[in-house]
Design a protein around this motif. Structure first.
Motif, mmCIF file in Angstrom:
data_model
loop_
_atom_site.group_PDB
_atom_site.id
_atom_site.type_symbol
_atom_site.label_atom_id
_atom_site.label_comp_id
_atom_site.label_asym_id
_atom_site.label_seq_id
_atom_site.Cartn_x
_atom_site.Cartn_y
_atom_site.Cartn_z
ATOM 1 N N LEU A 1 6.372 43.341 25.898
ATOM 2 C CA LEU A 1 6.753 42.796 27.233
ATOM 3 C C LEU A 1 5.399 44.195 27.940
ATOM 4 C CD1 LEU A 1 10.178 44.373 28.243
ATOM 5 C CD2 LEU A 1 9.229 41.809 27.935
ATOM 6 N N ASP A 2 4.798 44.863 27.313
ATOM 7 C CA ASP A 2 3.205 45.723 27.800
ATOM 8 C C ASP A 2 2.815 45.217 27.408
ATOM 9 O OD1 ASP A 2 2.630 48.345 29.093
ATOM 10 O OD2 ASP A 2 2.077 48.340 26.806
ATOM 11 N N ARG A 3 2.261 44.173 26.932
ATOM 12 C CA ARG A 3 0.906 43.363 26.352
ATOM 13 C C ARG A 3 1.323 42.190 27.085
ATOM 14 N NH1 ARG A 3 1.868 41.995 20.190
ATOM 15 N NH2 ARG A 3 1.956 44.000 19.997
ATOM 16 N N ARG B 1 13.975 47.229 17.364
ATOM 17 C CA ARG B 1 14.235 46.152 18.792
ATOM 18 C C ARG B 1 13.782 46.420 19.851
ATOM 19 N NH1 ARG B 1 18.269 44.553 14.565
ATOM 20 N NH2 ARG B 1 17.904 42.653 13.515
ATOM 21 N N VAL B 2 14.843 47.090 20.658
ATOM 22 C CA VAL B 2 14.275 47.413 22.452
ATOM 23 C C VAL B 2 12.807 47.848 22.197
ATOM 24 C CG1 VAL B 2 14.412 48.189 24.410
ATOM 25 C CG2 VAL B 2 17.336 47.687 23.079
ATOM 26 N N SER B 3 12.684 48.796 21.142
ATOM 27 C CA SER B 3 11.528 49.598 21.249
ATOM 28 C C SER B 3 10.193 48.700 20.771
ATOM 29 C CB SER B 3 11.349 50.571 20.635
ATOM 30 O OG SER B 3 9.871 50.960 20.135
ATOM 31 N N ARG B 4 10.344 47.363 19.662
ATOM 32 C CA ARG B 4 9.657 46.759 19.501
ATOM 33 C C ARG B 4 9.958 45.507 20.700
ATOM 34 N NH1 ARG B 4 10.976 43.312 15.481
ATOM 35 N NH2 ARG B 4 9.911 42.065 15.441
ATOM 36 N N LEU B 5 10.502 44.827 21.492
ATOM 37 C CA LEU B 5 10.069 44.306 22.423
ATOM 38 C C LEU B 5 9.549 44.913 23.768
ATOM 39 C CD1 LEU B 5 11.135 41.845 24.450
ATOM 40 C CD2 LEU B 5 13.656 43.061 24.953
ATOM 41 N N ALA B 6 9.900 46.182 23.799
ATOM 42 C CA ALA B 6 8.887 46.897 24.730
ATOM 43 C C ALA B 6 7.723 46.757 24.235
ATOM 44 C CB ALA B 6 9.243 48.561 25.025
ATOM 45 N N ARG B 7 6.843 46.679 23.942
ATOM 46 C CA ARG B 7 5.480 47.192 23.405
ATOM 47 C C ARG B 7 4.959 45.406 23.241
ATOM 48 N NH1 ARG B 7 6.829 50.129 18.710
ATOM 49 N NH2 ARG B 7 6.845 47.901 17.252
#
Length: 145
Positions: A17-19, A9-15
């Protein structure tokens, strides 16, 4: 499977946030690295200048990369190079008024994007999440890169 429940979930959130970051920056004709350099100078406070070495420390890039970035930002009129009055061989990199305005506008856009992402959490939940993430990232923040 417990680590995957959290870190996926942290990884998905990071993507996401990057967008959001890229969108906020592109609306002000900035790349993420440009925003990083400009906001490093902005955080320095008036007169919004740092040495290239100080910028290296804050942005964690090599000296060659920083030289290239300063050149590109200077060409766009967002920073300027000045002689360092305390070191005849040194230079200072100063944010221009246009660079300051662009950084401030991009930051406002970024905060708007990030507020939207966090809108479903209460103020208390956001505080709890920030504390947990701070605790989780602290060991990495103290490791020399």
């Amino acid at each position: 499977m417990e680590p995957l429940e959290v870190l996926s979930r942290v990884s998905r959130l990071a993507r996401h946030l990057d967008r959001a970051r890229r969108l906020a920056f592109s609306e002000h004709q900035l790349e993420p690295w440009e925003f990083d350099v400009l906001t490093s100078l902005r955080r320095a406070g008036a007169p919004y200048q740092l040495s290239p070495g100080q910028l290296l420390t804050q942005t964690l890039v090599t000296s060659g990369t920083m030289t290239n970035r300063i050149d590109r930002l200077a060409k766009k009129g967002l920073v300027e190079r000045l002689p360092d009055p305390s070191d005849r061989r040194g230079v200072l990199v100063r944010l221009t008024p246009e660079g300051r305005d662009r950084a401030d506008q991009a930051l406002a856009g970024l905060l708007e994007q990030e507020r939207a992402i966090l809108a479903q959490l209460s103020r208390t939940q956001r505080g709890e999440l920030a504390a947990l993430l701070r605790q989780l990232t602290a060991p990495f923040d103290n490791i020399p890169g």
